[in-house]
Motif scaffolding. Structure first.
Motif, PDB file in Angstrom:
ATOM      1  N   GLY A 130       0.820  -1.200   0.000  1.00 14.24           N
ATOM      2  CA  GLY A 130       0.000   0.000   0.000  1.00 14.24           C
ATOM      3  C   GLY A 130       0.860   1.258   0.000  1.00 14.24           C
ATOM      4  N   SER A 131       0.237   2.367  -0.331  1.00 15.74           N
ATOM      5  CA  SER A 131       0.954   3.641  -0.360  1.00 15.74           C
ATOM      6  C   SER A 131       1.191   4.148   1.050  1.00 15.74           C
ATOM      7  CB  SER A 131       0.131   4.675  -1.144  1.00 15.74           C
ATOM      8  OG  SER A 131      -1.126   4.884  -0.528  1.00 15.74           O
ATOM      9  N   PRO A 132       2.174   5.032   1.269  1.00 19.02           N
ATOM     10  CA  PRO A 132       2.472   5.540   2.608  1.00 19.02           C
ATOM     11  C   PRO A 132       1.292   6.242   3.262  1.00 19.02           C
ATOM     12  CG  PRO A 132       4.273   6.026   1.105  1.00 19.02           C
ATOM     13  CD  PRO A 132       3.156   5.498   0.272  1.00 19.02           C
ATOM     14  N   ARG A 133       0.443   6.858   2.454  1.00 17.78           N
ATOM     15  CA  ARG A 133      -0.696   7.558   3.060  1.00 17.78           C
ATOM     16  C   ARG A 133      -1.743   6.594   3.601  1.00 17.78           C
ATOM     17  NH1 ARG A 133      -5.107   7.857  -0.380  1.00 17.78           N
ATOM     18  NH2 ARG A 133      -4.781   7.145  -2.532  1.00 17.78           N
ATOM     19  N   GLU A 134      -1.607   5.301   3.259  1.00 20.00           N
ATOM     20  CA  GLU A 134      -2.528   4.300   3.768  1.00 20.00           C
ATOM     21  C   GLU A 134      -1.934   3.566   4.960  1.00 20.00           C
ATOM     22  OE1 GLU A 134      -3.151   1.881   0.356  1.00 20.00           O
ATOM     23  OE2 GLU A 134      -4.800   3.090  -0.419  1.00 20.00           O
ATOM     24  N   GLY A 135      -1.013   4.207   5.647  1.00 19.97           N
ATOM     25  CA  GLY A 135      -0.316   3.534   6.726  1.00 19.97           C
ATOM     26  C   GLY A 135      -1.057   3.502   8.041  1.00 19.97           C
ATOM     27  N   GLY A 136      -2.336   3.855   8.047  1.00 23.64           N
ATOM     28  CA  GLY A 136      -3.113   3.798   9.274  1.00 23.64           C
ATOM     29  C   GLY A 136      -3.703   2.424   9.502  1.00 23.64           C
ATOM     30  N   PHE A 137      -4.751   2.397  10.319  1.00 19.45           N
ATOM     31  CA  PHE A 137      -5.435   1.137  10.594  1.00 19.45           C
ATOM     32  C   PHE A 137      -6.188   0.695   9.346  1.00 19.45           C
ATOM     33  CE2 PHE A 137      -9.028  -1.399  12.002  1.00 19.45           C
ATOM     34  CZ  PHE A 137      -8.472  -2.214  12.962  1.00 19.45           C
ATOM     35  N   PRO A 138      -6.146  -0.610   8.982  1.00 19.81           N
ATOM     36  CA  PRO A 138      -5.405  -1.687   9.655  1.00 19.81           C
ATOM     37  C   PRO A 138      -4.064  -2.016   9.006  1.00 19.81           C
ATOM     38  CG  PRO A 138      -6.955  -2.635   8.110  1.00 19.81           C
ATOM     39  CD  PRO A 138      -7.071  -1.140   7.960  1.00 19.81           C
ATOM     40  N   TRP A 139      -3.646  -1.232   7.996  1.00 16.06           N
ATOM     41  CA  TRP A 139      -2.528  -1.652   7.156  1.00 16.06           C
ATOM     42  C   TRP A 139      -1.186  -1.559   7.861  1.00 16.06           C
ATOM     43  CZ3 TRP A 139      -5.622  -3.878   4.220  1.00 16.06           C
ATOM     44  CH2 TRP A 139      -6.809  -3.275   3.795  1.00 16.06           C
ATOM     45  N   ARG A 140      -1.090  -0.827   8.941  1.00 15.65           N
ATOM     46  CA  ARG A 140       0.203  -0.736   9.620  1.00 15.65           C
ATOM     47  C   ARG A 140       0.399  -1.848  10.648  1.00 15.65           C
ATOM     48  NH1 ARG A 140      -0.336   1.440  14.710  1.00 15.65           N
ATOM     49  NH2 ARG A 140      -2.320   2.438  15.225  1.00 15.65           N
ATOM     50  N   GLY A 141      -0.565  -2.752  10.744  1.00 15.85           N
ATOM     51  CA  GLY A 141      -0.452  -3.844  11.706  1.00 15.85           C
ATOM     52  C   GLY A 141       0.491  -4.941  11.224  1.00 15.85           C
ATOM     53  N   ASN A 142       1.024  -5.687  12.165  1.00 15.20           N
ATOM     54  CA  ASN A 142       1.893  -6.828  11.865  1.00 15.20           C
ATOM     55  C   ASN A 142       1.022  -8.075  11.786  1.00 15.20           C
ATOM     56  OD1 ASN A 142       4.100  -8.506  11.487  1.00 15.20           O
ATOM     57  ND2 ASN A 142       4.618  -8.587  13.658  1.00 15.20           N
ATOM     58  N   PHE A 143       0.480  -8.348  10.597  1.00 16.79           N
ATOM     59  CA  PHE A 143      -0.452  -9.451  10.426  1.00 16.79           C
ATOM     60  C   PHE A 143       0.220 -10.776  10.764  1.00 16.79           C
ATOM     61  CE2 PHE A 143      -3.090  -7.062   6.973  1.00 16.79           C
ATOM     62  CZ  PHE A 143      -3.342  -6.061   7.896  1.00 16.79           C
ATOM     63  N   ILE A 144      -0.495 -11.621  11.499  1.00 22.08           N
ATOM     64  CA  ILE A 144       0.027 -12.912  11.956  1.00 22.08           C
ATOM     65  C   ILE A 144      -0.681 -14.021  11.191  1.00 22.08           C
ATOM     66  CG2 ILE A 144       0.320 -14.447  13.933  1.00 22.08           C
ATOM     67  CD1 ILE A 144       0.178 -11.942  15.714  1.00 22.08           C
ATOM     68  N   ALA A 145       0.078 -14.904  10.576  1.00 24.87           N
ATOM     69  CA  ALA A 145      -0.497 -16.006   9.809  1.00 24.87           C
ATOM     70  C   ALA A 145      -1.231 -16.971  10.738  1.00 24.87           C
ATOM     71  CB  ALA A 145       0.586 -16.741   9.029  1.00 24.87           C
ATOM     72  N   LEU A 146      -2.283 -17.553  10.222  1.00 28.56           N
ATOM     73  CA  LEU A 146      -3.095 -18.452  11.030  1.00 28.56           C
ATOM     74  C   LEU A 146      -2.322 -19.677  11.529  1.00 28.56           C
ATOM     75  CD1 LEU A 146      -5.879 -19.033  12.209  1.00 28.56           C
ATOM     76  CD2 LEU A 146      -6.522 -20.087  10.036  1.00 28.56           C
ATOM     77  N   PRO A 147      -1.500 -20.347  10.706  1.00 29.84           N
ATOM     78  CA  PRO A 147      -0.725 -21.482  11.237  1.00 29.84           C
ATOM     79  C   PRO A 147       0.214 -21.092  12.367  1.00 29.84           C
ATOM     80  CG  PRO A 147      -0.751 -21.535   8.836  1.00 29.84           C
ATOM     81  CD  PRO A 147      -1.331 -20.210   9.246  1.00 29.84           C
ATOM     82  N   ARG A 148       0.812 -19.900  12.281  1.00 27.66           N
ATOM     83  CA  ARG A 148       1.706 -19.457  13.358  1.00 27.66           C
ATOM     84  C   ARG A 148       0.936 -19.245  14.651  1.00 27.66           C
ATOM     85  NH1 ARG A 148       5.421 -14.171  12.641  1.00 27.66           N
ATOM     86  NH2 ARG A 148       6.416 -15.565  11.126  1.00 27.66           N
ATOM     87  N   LEU A 149      -0.232 -18.621  14.556  1.00 31.03           N
ATOM     88  CA  LEU A 149      -1.032 -18.397  15.757  1.00 31.03           C
ATOM     89  C   LEU A 149      -1.466 -19.715  16.375  1.00 31.03           C
ATOM     90  CD1 LEU A 149      -2.463 -16.519  17.702  1.00 31.03           C
ATOM     91  CD2 LEU A 149      -4.355 -16.355  16.067  1.00 31.03           C
ATOM     92  N   LYS A 150      -1.786 -20.692  15.561  1.00 31.89           N
ATOM     93  CA  LYS A 150      -2.157 -22.010  16.084  1.00 31.89           C
ATOM     94  C   LYS A 150      -0.992 -22.630  16.839  1.00 31.89           C
ATOM     95  CE  LYS A 150      -5.707 -23.284  12.693  1.00 31.89           C
ATOM     96  NZ  LYS A 150      -6.101 -24.253  11.648  1.00 31.89           N
ATOM     97  N   ASP A 151       0.225 -22.482  16.321  1.00 30.25           N
ATOM     98  CA  ASP A 151       1.404 -23.018  17.007  1.00 30.25           C
ATOM     99  C   ASP A 151       1.599 -22.334  18.359  1.00 30.25           C
ATOM    100  OD1 ASP A 151       1.890 -24.725  14.910  1.00 30.25           O
ATOM    101  OD2 ASP A 151       3.374 -23.432  13.949  1.00 30.25           O
ATOM    102  N   TRP A 152       1.444 -21.022  18.394  1.00 23.39           N
ATOM    103  CA  TRP A 152       1.597 -20.310  19.658  1.00 23.39           C
ATOM    104  C   TRP A 152       0.597 -20.807  20.691  1.00 23.39           C
ATOM    105  CZ3 TRP A 152       1.972 -14.519  17.700  1.00 23.39           C
ATOM    106  CH2 TRP A 152       3.181 -14.364  17.007  1.00 23.39           C
ATOM    107  N   LEU A 153      -0.640 -20.976  20.286  1.00 24.66           N
ATOM    108  CA  LEU A 153      -1.675 -21.410  21.224  1.00 24.66           C
ATOM    109  C   LEU A 153      -1.450 -22.850  21.673  1.00 24.66           C
ATOM    110  CD1 LEU A 153      -4.836 -19.804  19.584  1.00 24.66           C
ATOM    111  CD2 LEU A 153      -3.716 -19.105  21.699  1.00 24.66           C
TER     112      LEU A 153
END
Length: 259
Positions: A132-155
């Motif tokens: 995305g462009s820098p002006r779109e750096g707000g919510f939600p694009w500036r978040g550190n998206f977590i992949a579903l398999p990784r979250l399952k491993d953490w849990l």
């Protein structure tokens, strides 16, 4: 994470598109979760526990409007006291998501339920966040998206058992309503086939405690033992007798004169 930017984003057509689908899922997911205490971590502007019937429901968040002002990684809640924790999009906007999950594991009682929603990096939404462009750096694009398999491993490492995962928002994240409408067929196809990568996922997990076993009263065995101890009168050749064996049989000898 500024509350104002989040509220403004959810008022856009894309935000309404997401909010409608998340509210629909949460309404269904929490309706039949029973217990005494339920907490929603974050997003105090929206009541995602509205269909739950627990006597105590509250929202814990660092923003104004929360029932309990608290950081999600240090919850002022007693250990093993909560039956349900709901976390909408908290992990991808935290600098320490592992600590948040550890804190949730602490406050949940054994067999307690956790419901998490997150943005999927392996989707068109994730691609827009990367390019995305820098002006779109707000919510939600500036978040550190977590992949579903990784979250399952953490849990799993925290002794959670995954019971369900679902996805939604299959249409591209257009900012104009007319384009969202034109690509609505992708939403229907994704929900029907389950093969497309949705922009948002939902994960439900249960806290398990190793070594725990539910002990139930053995009422049948107790009644059986009581019946065996009670003599029952029987009539043998015109005389009343009990079901107890003869005295000679009990002591292991024969009466005198018998062989």
């Amino acid at each position: 994470m500024q509350t104002k930017s989040i509220v403004e984003w959810f008022e856009t057509c894309l935000g309404q598109y997401l909010l409608e689908r998340e509210q629909k899922y949460f309404d269904k997911a929490v309706a039949n979760v029973f217990g005494y205490n339920a907490v929603q971590v974050g997003f105090p502007q929206y009541d995602f526990l509205r269909t739950n019937r627990m006597p105590l429901k509250f929202c814990a968040a660092p923003e104004k409007g929360a029932d309990v002002l608290a950081a999600p990684d240090f919850l002022p809640i007693e250990t093993n006291s909560t039956d349900l924790v709901l976390m909408p999009h908290m992990l991808e906007f935290s600098s320490n998501p592992h600590q948040i999950l550890r804190e949730v594991q602490r406050v949940l009682m054994p067999e307690g339920n956790l419901i998490v929603s997150g943005f999927n990096p392996r989707s068109l939404w994730g691609i827009r966040g990367l390019f995305g462009s820098p002006r779109e750096g707000g919510f939600p694009w500036r978040g550190n998206f977590i992949a579903l398999p990784r979250l399952k491993d953490w849990l799993t490492l925290l002794d959670f058992e995954i019971t369900e995962d679902r996805q939604c928002c299959y249409a591209p994240p257009f900012s104009q309503e007319k384009w969202l409408t034109r690509f609505h067929f992708m939403e229907e196809a994704g929900e029907r086939l389950g093969r497309f990568s949705g922009g948002v996922y939902f994960l439900t997990a249960v806290k398990r405690v190793h070594g725990m076993r539910v002990i139930k009263p053995e009422w049948k065995e107790v009644r059986a033992r009581k019946r065996a101890m009670s003599p029952i009168a029987r009539k043998i050749k015109g005389t009343a007798a009990t079901n107890e064996p003869p005295k000679a049989a009990r002591i292991g000898t024969l009466p005198q004169g018998e062989k």
